[in-house]
Write a protein that holds these residues in place. Structure first.
Motif, short mmCIF file in Angstrom:
data_model
loop_
_atom_site.label_atom_id
_atom_site.label_comp_id
_atom_site.label_asym_id
_atom_site.label_seq_id
_atom_site.Cartn_x
_atom_site.Cartn_y
_atom_site.Cartn_z
N UNK A 171 3.21 1.34 11.75
CA UNK A 171 4.02 0.79 10.66
C UNK A 171 5.45 0.65 11.17
N UNK B 235 0.84 -1.21 0.00
CA UNK B 235 0.00 0.00 0.00
C UNK B 235 0.86 1.24 0.00
N UNK B 236 1.93 1.21 0.82
CA UNK B 236 2.78 2.40 0.91
C UNK B 236 3.55 2.58 -0.39
N UNK C 186 1.32 4.18 -2.93
CA UNK C 186 1.11 5.62 -2.68
C UNK C 186 2.32 6.41 -3.18
#
Lengths: 255, 247
Positions: free
Chosen positions: A81, A3-4, A7
């Protein structure tokens, strides 16, 4: 982690600098193939472009991007995280987007105009150089909090590997020209990723026939498949070691 | 819930935290007060793992937080100065954090509605005023229903209406039995919020007392006056190290 990375990738690919970089690489590659009558000459021109601009853009863009995303890193750190995950995602996102820009800009003309082992090798080396200099950017941006200093370190790193290192090697060559230093020369090239890439590609082009005795020794080492594997391993180390040092430092950094 | 044992932190030569010991349980609403540069923000950032203490340990629900990250799921943090990526919009930031957390918990969007941020969802972060940025920070802190809320100067920069909304929200969360940390310089604002006070000075915890105890000890009815009378009794012996360095 995905996900990171996603992004970050989307954020970088939106930036105009990466688009401009892709565009300039494309213009340079297409025009150098169009201007030269045989593809070997075109390849040589592109080689110089790759070894000069790709490291510069990779290290500068990555360093500036890291400093500009300090807010983003801080925001992520207050979320659940892992620290190393943030840093690794940034690295993967940046490397991947720079590789993508390189591939679209220079890779496509390379593969179309020189669809053989040299073209593929050039592409591989370009990608490796991109990753190596992104890793060096991570190292230079973690060394200091000051943005101006960090960018200065990045530029000096590029300058060293792109220009100064060759000067040093030449200086050594002239100083010790009376001695048999050809084998030592092979070893010294391992200290510069740009030189590793350059020699590797030059030896696969026909021009290597003109390089005399040193060229023959180089061909003896770099021309074999063991030499090839060792060079790729060395270049991978050039990417892995700076990044791991920066990762260690990031894990202990106060934000 | 949070146990801080003997933590020390130095930034270069400057000792920011000197063997700080604290123990906080859920249901408490703690005000962390003290002069500028006394280590409040550093203490908060150590709890969040953004600053790594040189010595000592911090435990969250009995587990050390060193090198851990999952415990942050239970913390909502509102920074003193919220810094966000410039080119993202409010909507994108909130969406991104939701994606990163990826929690299937029910979201607490009360503040989002009350601050009327939905109207400004496509405004970029760099165009926002300080107060609006604070509102975004507040929304993010409360969004995931965390057990612990850490609010670093929550009302600084907010207009009276917004800070009233935020205060009501804090009281609501307190009644749900959450642990709330607030740092603030506006003592008068804290009166109806807090149950305990931690006073820090020069990196040390001066005292950690319940509000009622403090009030009866000093015979005052307001927190601000109680603190003032304590400060009058104890003239500060040393200067603030940060200020001393400048002069």
């Amino acid at each position: 982690m995905n996900r990171i990375i996603k992004i970050i990738l989307l954020d970088i690919l939106k930036s105009k600098i990466v688009l401009a970089y892709t565009f300039i690489l494309a213009i340079l590659s297409w025009s150098s193939f169009a201007l030269e009558d045989n593809s070997a000459k075109g390849l040589l021109t592109i080689l110089n472009v790759i070894l000069f601009t790709v490291p510069l853009v990779s290290i500068l863009f990555a360093t500036i991007y890291l400093y500009n995303s300090s807010e983003f890193i801080e925001l992520l750190l207050s979320q659940p995280i892992k620290r190393r995950k943030i840093w690794i995602s940034l690295f993967l996102g940046l490397s991947f987007s720079m590789i993508l820009a390189f591939f679209v800009g220079a890779g496509i003309p390379l593969l179309l105009n020189s669809p053989d082992s040299i073209g593929v090798m050039m592409l591989l080396n370009g990608c490796l150089i991109t990753v190596i200099f992104t890793a060096l950017a991570f190292l230079s941006s973690i060394l200091t909090r000051d943005k101006a200093k960090g960018i200065g370190i990045a530029i000096m790193t590029w300058l060293f590997f792109a220009l100064l290192f060759d000067g040093l090697v030449l200086f050594l060559l002239f100083q010790f020209q009376d001695y048999p230093i050809e084998n030592a020369m092979v070893g010294i090239t391992a200290f510069s990723p740009i030189d590793l890439a350059r020699i590797q590609i030059l030896l696969h082009l026909d021009v290597s026939a003109m390089m005399g005795y040193t060229g023959a020794i180089f061909k003896d080492f770099f021309g074999t498949s063991t030499g090839l594997i060792i060079t790729f391993l060395l270049m991978s180390l050039w990417a892995i070691i700076p990044f791991f040092i920066s990762l260690k430092k990031f894990n202990r950094k106060d934000l | 819930m949070i146990e801080i044992k003997n933590i020390n932190k130095k930034f270069g030569k400057l000792e920011v935290l000197k063997s700080v010991n604290l123990s906080c349980k859920s249901g408490e609403c703690i005000a962390l007060i003290g002069p500028n540069g006394c280590g409040k923000t550093t203490l908060i950032k150590s709890i969040l793992g953004m600053v790594l203490p040189d010595k000592g340990s911090i435990e969250f629900n009995g587990k050390s937080v060193l090198g851990e990250y999952i415990y942050r799921e239970n913390i909502g943090y509102m920074p003193q100065i919220g810094r966000y990526p410039d080119n993202m919009t409010i909507g994108q930031i909130i969406e991104m954090i939701k994606k990163i957390r990826n929690s299937n918990q029910e979201l607490d969007e009360d503040l989002l509605k009350e601050f009327e941020l939905e109207k400004m969802f496509d405004k970029q972060m760099r165009t926002l005023s300080g107060g609006t940025t604070q509102k975004v920070s507040a929304v993010l802190a409360f969004l995931f229903n965390p057990e612990v809320l850490i609010l670093d100067e929550p009302t600084a920069g907010l207009d009276p209406l917004a800070s009233e909304i935020l205060k009501e929200k804090i009281i609501k969360e307190k009644e749900k039995g959450k642990l709330i940390f607030i740092t603030s310089h506006l003592l008068s604002e804290l009166d109806d919020l807090i149950t305990e006070i931690i006073f820090m000075q020069d990196g040390e915890v001066h005292f950690h007392k319940k509000v009622e105890v403090l009030k009866t000890e000093t015979n005052e009815t307001k927190i601000s006056k109680a603190i003032a009378s304590i400060l009058k009794q104890k003239q500060p012996e040393s200067h603030n190290p940060k200020l001393a360095k400048v002069s």
